[in-house]
Design a protein around this motif. Structure first.
Motif, PDB file in Angstrom:
ATOM      1  N   ASN A  53       0.841  -1.204   0.000  1.00  0.00           N
ATOM      2  CA  ASN A  53       0.000   0.000   0.000  1.00  0.00           C
ATOM      3  C   ASN A  53       0.877   1.256   0.000  1.00  0.00           C
ATOM      4  OD1 ASN A  53       0.786   0.589   2.705  1.00  0.00           O
ATOM      5  ND2 ASN A  53      -0.941  -0.576   3.524  1.00  0.00           N
ATOM      6  N   GLY A  54       0.237   2.398  -0.128  1.00  0.00           N
ATOM      7  CA  GLY A  54       0.967   3.657  -0.241  1.00  0.00           C
ATOM      8  C   GLY A  54       1.821   3.989   0.970  1.00  0.00           C
ATOM      9  N   GLU A  55       1.300   3.755   2.174  1.00  0.00           N
ATOM     10  CA  GLU A  55       2.075   4.058   3.384  1.00  0.00           C
ATOM     11  C   GLU A  55       3.363   3.235   3.416  1.00  0.00           C
ATOM     12  OE1 GLU A  55       1.161   2.450   7.484  1.00  0.00           O
ATOM     13  OE2 GLU A  55       0.589   4.555   7.766  1.00  0.00           O
ATOM     14  N   HIS A  56       3.266   1.970   3.076  1.00  0.00           N
ATOM     15  CA  HIS A  56       4.427   1.085   3.017  1.00  0.00           C
ATOM     16  C   HIS A  56       5.486   1.661   2.077  1.00  0.00           C
ATOM     17  CE1 HIS A  56       6.761  -2.330   1.435  1.00  0.00           C
ATOM     18  NE2 HIS A  56       6.480  -2.964   2.560  1.00  0.00           N
ATOM     19  N   GLU A  57       5.055   2.062   0.876  1.00  0.00           N
ATOM     20  CA  GLU A  57       5.991   2.574  -0.123  1.00  0.00           C
ATOM     21  C   GLU A  57       6.574   3.926   0.281  1.00  0.00           C
ATOM     22  OE1 GLU A  57       7.217   0.748  -2.974  1.00  0.00           O
ATOM     23  OE2 GLU A  57       6.425  -0.559  -1.400  1.00  0.00           O
ATOM     24  N   GLU A  58       5.788   4.746   0.981  1.00  0.00           N
ATOM     25  CA  GLU A  58       6.317   6.022   1.485  1.00  0.00           C
ATOM     26  C   GLU A  58       7.485   5.780   2.439  1.00  0.00           C
ATOM     27  OE1 GLU A  58       5.697   9.273   0.996  1.00  0.00           O
ATOM     28  OE2 GLU A  58       4.023   9.107  -0.394  1.00  0.00           O
ATOM     29  N   ILE A  59       7.354   4.767   3.306  1.00  0.00           N
ATOM     30  CA  ILE A  59       8.418   4.465   4.264  1.00  0.00           C
ATOM     31  C   ILE A  59       9.655   3.947   3.542  1.00  0.00           C
ATOM     32  CG2 ILE A  59       9.097   2.956   6.178  1.00  0.00           C
ATOM     33  CD1 ILE A  59       6.164   3.174   7.173  1.00  0.00           C
ATOM     34  N   VAL A  60       9.466   3.024   2.599  1.00  0.00           N
ATOM     35  CA  VAL A  60      10.613   2.507   1.841  1.00  0.00           C
ATOM     36  C   VAL A  60      11.322   3.646   1.123  1.00  0.00           C
ATOM     37  CG1 VAL A  60      11.321   1.014  -0.072  1.00  0.00           C
ATOM     38  CG2 VAL A  60       9.644   0.184   1.582  1.00  0.00           C
ATOM     39  N   THR A  61      10.556   4.534   0.493  1.00  0.00           N
ATOM     40  CA  THR A  61      11.143   5.663  -0.228  1.00  0.00           C
ATOM     41  C   THR A  61      11.894   6.591   0.708  1.00  0.00           C
ATOM     42  OG1 THR A  61       9.411   5.535  -1.899  1.00  0.00           O
ATOM     43  CG2 THR A  61      10.618   7.619  -1.752  1.00  0.00           C
ATOM     44  N   GLU A  62      11.366   6.813   1.907  1.00  0.00           N
ATOM     45  CA  GLU A  62      12.043   7.681   2.883  1.00  0.00           C
ATOM     46  C   GLU A  62      13.376   7.073   3.305  1.00  0.00           C
ATOM     47  OE1 GLU A  62      12.903  10.931   5.135  1.00  0.00           O
ATOM     48  OE2 GLU A  62      11.230  10.731   3.730  1.00  0.00           O
ATOM     49  N   THR A 123      16.170  -4.314   4.345  1.00  0.00           N
ATOM     50  CA  THR A 123      15.090  -3.674   5.092  1.00  0.00           C
ATOM     51  C   THR A 123      13.778  -4.332   4.714  1.00  0.00           C
ATOM     52  OG1 THR A 123      16.231  -1.535   5.139  1.00  0.00           O
ATOM     53  CG2 THR A 123      13.844  -1.503   5.493  1.00  0.00           C
ATOM     54  N   GLU A 124      12.969  -4.608   5.722  1.00  0.00           N
ATOM     55  CA  GLU A 124      11.587  -5.043   5.509  1.00  0.00           C
ATOM     56  C   GLU A 124      10.688  -4.073   6.257  1.00  0.00           C
ATOM     57  OE1 GLU A 124      10.694  -7.291   3.465  1.00  0.00           O
ATOM     58  OE2 GLU A 124      12.244  -8.835   3.361  1.00  0.00           O
ATOM     59  N   VAL A 125       9.612  -3.662   5.596  1.00  0.00           N
ATOM     60  CA  VAL A 125       8.577  -2.836   6.218  1.00  0.00           C
ATOM     61  C   VAL A 125       7.363  -3.732   6.343  1.00  0.00           C
ATOM     62  CG1 VAL A 125       7.143  -0.769   6.005  1.00  0.00           C
ATOM     63  CG2 VAL A 125       9.530  -0.735   5.189  1.00  0.00           C
ATOM     64  N   THR A 126       6.896  -3.949   7.556  1.00  0.00           N
ATOM     65  CA  THR A 126       5.812  -4.911   7.763  1.00  0.00           C
ATOM     66  C   THR A 126       4.498  -4.438   7.158  1.00  0.00           C
ATOM     67  OG1 THR A 126       5.144  -3.997   9.898  1.00  0.00           O
ATOM     68  CG2 THR A 126       6.802  -5.751   9.938  1.00  0.00           C
ATOM     69  N   SER A 127       3.728  -5.409   6.734  1.00  0.00           N
ATOM     70  CA  SER A 127       2.331  -5.247   6.344  1.00  0.00           C
ATOM     71  C   SER A 127       1.559  -6.285   7.148  1.00  0.00           C
ATOM     72  CB  SER A 127       2.148  -5.514   4.850  1.00  0.00           C
ATOM     73  OG  SER A 127       2.893  -4.595   4.089  1.00  0.00           O
ATOM     74  N   THR A 128       0.264  -6.133   7.226  1.00  0.00           N
ATOM     75  CA  THR A 128      -0.497  -7.131   7.989  1.00  0.00           C
ATOM     76  C   THR A 128      -0.295  -8.518   7.400  1.00  0.00           C
ATOM     77  OG1 THR A 128      -2.455  -6.586   6.671  1.00  0.00           O
ATOM     78  CG2 THR A 128      -2.239  -5.511   8.809  1.00  0.00           C
ATOM     79  N   LEU A 152      14.261  -3.767  10.418  1.00  0.00           N
ATOM     80  CA  LEU A 152      12.841  -4.105  10.365  1.00  0.00           C
ATOM     81  C   LEU A 152      12.040  -2.897  10.811  1.00  0.00           C
ATOM     82  CD1 LEU A 152      10.478  -6.151  10.114  1.00  0.00           C
ATOM     83  CD2 LEU A 152      10.904  -6.737  12.520  1.00  0.00           C
ATOM     84  N   ILE A 153      11.250  -2.348   9.894  1.00  0.00           N
ATOM     85  CA  ILE A 153      10.329  -1.271  10.244  1.00  0.00           C
ATOM     86  C   ILE A 153       8.991  -1.950  10.522  1.00  0.00           C
ATOM     87  CG2 ILE A 153       9.244   0.889   9.534  1.00  0.00           C
ATOM     88  CD1 ILE A 153      12.303   1.063   9.746  1.00  0.00           C
ATOM     89  N   ASP A 154       8.669  -2.082  11.801  1.00  0.00           N
ATOM     90  CA  ASP A 154       7.487  -2.820  12.235  1.00  0.00           C
ATOM     91  C   ASP A 154       6.347  -1.830  12.472  1.00  0.00           C
ATOM     92  OD1 ASP A 154       5.568  -4.412  13.523  1.00  0.00           O
ATOM     93  OD2 ASP A 154       7.108  -5.673  14.454  1.00  0.00           O
ATOM     94  N   ARG A 155       5.523  -1.640  11.462  1.00  0.00           N
ATOM     95  CA  ARG A 155       4.446  -0.647  11.550  1.00  0.00           C
ATOM     96  C   ARG A 155       3.420  -1.018  12.608  1.00  0.00           C
ATOM     97  NH1 ARG A 155       2.023   0.550   5.783  1.00  0.00           N
ATOM     98  NH2 ARG A 155       2.192  -1.696   5.490  1.00  0.00           N
ATOM     99  N   GLU A 156       3.118  -2.310  12.733  1.00  0.00           N
ATOM    100  CA  GLU A 156       2.115  -2.742  13.697  1.00  0.00           C
ATOM    101  C   GLU A 156       2.566  -2.482  15.129  1.00  0.00           C
ATOM    102  OE1 GLU A 156       1.110  -4.094   9.918  1.00  0.00           O
ATOM    103  OE2 GLU A 156       2.978  -4.435  10.949  1.00  0.00           O
ATOM    104  N   ALA A 157       3.837  -2.713  15.402  1.00  0.00           N
ATOM    105  CA  ALA A 157       4.368  -2.493  16.752  1.00  0.00           C
ATOM    106  C   ALA A 157       4.835  -1.056  16.966  1.00  0.00           C
ATOM    107  CB  ALA A 157       5.535  -3.452  17.019  1.00  0.00           C
ATOM    108  N   GLY A 158       4.932  -0.267  15.885  1.00  0.00           N
ATOM    109  CA  GLY A 158       5.409   1.112  15.996  1.00  0.00           C
ATOM    110  C   GLY A 158       6.885   1.182  16.347  1.00  0.00           C
ATOM    111  N   GLU A 159       7.667   0.243  15.800  1.00  0.00           N
ATOM    112  CA  GLU A 159       9.085   0.145  16.166  1.00  0.00           C
ATOM    113  C   GLU A 159       9.970  -0.035  14.945  1.00  0.00           C
ATOM    114  OE1 GLU A 159       8.483  -2.209  20.431  1.00  0.00           O
ATOM    115  OE2 GLU A 159       8.988  -3.346  18.618  1.00  0.00           O
TER     116      GLU A 159
END
Length: 198
Positions: A53-62, A123-128, A152-159
């Protein structure tokens, strides 16, 4: 979380391809997957992952932008969509990390799957749909492959979890940082990642 490919397919093969091995089934799924979908093979299980999704890609791009701006070694490059072939506990693991950092020219060939030798950071950015694998199976696979740093960018855990010092099936050092803070990355990167935009 989408389940792995059904056991009936793994044990019996695809319809019309009775007796196909897991590897053959994986290769076929990889060949026919729609653009943007990822097909990965992790410890004998095939996973088909939909586009992010877009949020995931925004983080990878950042992360990519910060690596470009802050890297000390100007020969380091960011790669997305690179397939890595890693040693598994029982069989080869085939994964496509969200981001790979390696020296320029590391993947300058026609192969689809690459050895992890030149990789300095994944780097991995988590998705559900991927969080469990990103935290466990992929972490073990990256450690086993000797990749120096796993972010690991863990979006669910905020870490943001920085894993380094690979040894066997684990990393010897793990530091956990709340998203929104400064996250120091060890050598060979050696700079601080600002996660305020995450």
């Amino acid at each position: 979380m989408p389940p792995p490919v059904p056991e009936s397919v793994l044990s019996e093969g695809l319809p019309g391809r009775e007796g196909a091995s897991v590897r053959e089934t994986f290769e076929l799924f990889s060949a026919v997957a729609p653009k943007g979908w990822r097909v990965e093979l992790i410890e004998g299980e095939i996973y088909v992952v939909p586009p992010a999704n877009g949020e995931h890609e925004e983080i990878v791009t950042e992360v990519v932008e910060q690596v470009i701006a802050r890297r000390v070694d100007r020969e380091l490059r960011n790669f997305t969509g690179i397939g890595l072939s890693l040693p598994g506990a029982t069989d080869t693991v085939r994964v496509i990390p969200d981001l790979v950092i390696a020296p320029k020219g590391s993947f300058d060939d026609q192969r689809e799957w690459h050895a992890p030798d030149p990789v300095l950071l994944v780097t991995e950015v988590t998705s559900t749909s991927t969080a469990g694998r990103d935290r466990a199976e992929k972490s073990r696979a990256y450690a086993r492959a000797g990749i120096p740093v796993y972010l690991l960018i863990d979006r669910e855990a905020g870490e943001a979890v920085v894993c380094s010092g690979p040894s066997g099936d684990d990393f010897g050092h793990k530091s956990i940082h709340k998203l929104g803070t400064q996250v120091p990355l060890p050598a060979p990167l050696g700079f601080t990642l600002d996660t305020a935009e995450f």
